[in-house]
Design a protein around this motif. Structure first.
Motif, short mmCIF file in Angstrom:
data_model
loop_
_atom_site.label_atom_id
_atom_site.label_comp_id
_atom_site.label_asym_id
_atom_site.label_seq_id
_atom_site.Cartn_x
_atom_site.Cartn_y
_atom_site.Cartn_z
N ASP A 74 0.83 -1.20 0.00
CA ASP A 74 0.00 0.00 0.00
C ASP A 74 0.87 1.25 0.00
O ASP A 74 2.09 1.19 -0.18
CB ASP A 74 -0.97 -0.02 1.18
N THR A 75 0.24 2.39 0.23
CA THR A 75 0.95 3.67 0.14
C THR A 75 2.12 3.74 1.11
O THR A 75 3.23 4.15 0.74
CB THR A 75 -0.04 4.83 0.41
N SER A 98 -1.97 3.04 -6.51
CA SER A 98 -3.13 3.91 -6.59
C SER A 98 -2.72 5.37 -6.79
O SER A 98 -1.57 5.76 -6.59
CB SER A 98 -3.95 3.80 -5.30
N ALA A 100 -3.66 7.66 -4.86
CA ALA A 100 -3.30 8.12 -3.52
C ALA A 100 -1.82 7.87 -3.25
O ALA A 100 -1.15 8.69 -2.62
CB ALA A 100 -4.17 7.41 -2.48
N THR A 101 -1.31 6.74 -3.72
CA THR A 101 0.10 6.43 -3.54
C THR A 101 0.96 7.39 -4.35
O THR A 101 1.98 7.91 -3.86
CB THR A 101 0.38 4.98 -3.95
N ARG A 103 0.20 10.36 -5.23
CA ARG A 103 0.09 11.68 -4.60
C ARG A 103 0.99 11.75 -3.35
O ARG A 103 1.69 12.75 -3.13
CB ARG A 103 -1.37 11.94 -4.23
N ALA A 104 1.00 10.69 -2.57
CA ALA A 104 1.82 10.69 -1.35
C ALA A 104 3.30 10.74 -1.69
O ALA A 104 4.08 11.47 -1.05
CB ALA A 104 1.50 9.46 -0.51
N ASP A 107 4.11 14.19 -2.93
CA ASP A 107 4.09 15.14 -1.82
C ASP A 107 5.40 15.12 -1.04
O ASP A 107 5.79 16.13 -0.44
CB ASP A 107 2.94 14.83 -0.87
N ALA A 152 -2.18 14.14 -9.80
CA ALA A 152 -1.71 13.55 -8.55
C ALA A 152 -0.24 13.88 -8.27
O ALA A 152 0.25 13.60 -7.17
CB ALA A 152 -1.90 12.03 -8.58
#
Length: 267
Positions: A74-75, A98, A100-101, A103-104, A107, A152
């Motif tokens: 996962d992330t 994902s 979300a991953t 994006r993280a 970031d 993202a």
């Protein structure tokens, strides 16, 4: 474009001005050959980044370590995976996880490359191992995936087995650095696997892959040479021809005699 280690900014600034060459390499010998050949971008196994010898043989390559999302997790797992690689000289990261991953990772300042079109690990969603983007619906899917990755925070995307006219159109509408694998010259880099380029792929070679050498025949020739050499060795051993005197060392006869006398005294 060779001579210095490329940066993300260099790649983005060169969009439409220079076509980059990219290869997937699996060994240090392949990485060294790619560097010497002028291949600017390399996809590498993560373990290669952690090997100090990689930068000794490929000092200027822009290196993307990558693994399938199901091998990483996962992330949080992606971040734990990426940080040590970044510390050890990775330039960008493949991420098939994902949004979300992506994006993280972005970031945290990690340069991320996504994947659209034919994604082998997700091919069930697009109908198996075939081109993606030949219909309006699937072309729209590829574009939306590109835009989602861009939003993202990804800086690049591998666009795989997409009709070249669709790639051309997408390139006009995105700021991503497009890495084309079988998706035409509209990409900003052209990407192949070293196994295909060297002619050592076992089984079917993808349509988009151009073969430049016949390593399979060379491997077969070397294997036959191995068998002949090993057969001759075994024959020499079985017939008592090896080891011959020139392959052995010995002591002075006096030392041997004294040693034998000493051995007899140990009984």
């Amino acid at each position: 474009m060779m001579g210095k280690r490329l940066t993300v900014r260099d790649l983005l600034d060169a969009r439409g001005k220079h076509q980059f060459a990219m290869l997937r390499v699996e060994t240090l010998d392949e990485a060294e050959a790619a560097e010497r050949a002028g291949v600017e971008l390399l996809s590498v196994p993560p373990a290669m980044i952690m090997d100090r010898r990689f930068r000794e043989v490929a000092p200027t390559a822009f290196a993307f370590p990558g693994d399938n999302f199901y091998e990483i997790g996962d992330t949080a797992d992606f971040l734990r995976w990426a940080f040590p690689l970044f510390k050890n000289g990775a330039d960008g990261f493949y991420c098939s996880g994902s949004l979300a991953t992506v994006r993280a990772m972005a970031d945290h300042g990690l340069p991320v490359c996504g994947h659209v079109g034919l994604i082998p690990s997700k091919a069930t969603w697009t109908g198996g191992f075939k081109a993606v983007g030949k219909t309006l619906e699937t072309a729209q899917l590829v574009y939306r995936q590109c835009k989602a990755l861009e939003e993202a925070g990804a800086f690049a995307v591998e666009i795989e087995v997409v009709p070249h006219s669709i790639t051309d159109a997408i390139a006009e509408k995105t700021g991503l650095f497009l890495i084309s694998m079988g998706a035409g010259p509209g990409g900003h880099a052209q990407y192949l696997f070293t196994d295909d380029v060297l002619g050592q792929t076992k089984g079917r070679v993808p349509r988009h892959a151009k073969v430049y050498a016949d390593f399979a025949a060379e491997h077969a020739r070397l294997q036959e040479m191995r068998v002949r050499a090993m057969t001759a060795f075994a024959s020499d051993v079985h017939k008592g021809h090896y080891p011959a005197p020139q392959y052995m060392v010995d002591s002075d006869p006096e030392v041997v005699a004294e040693f034998r006398d000493w051995l007899d005294s140990q009984d």
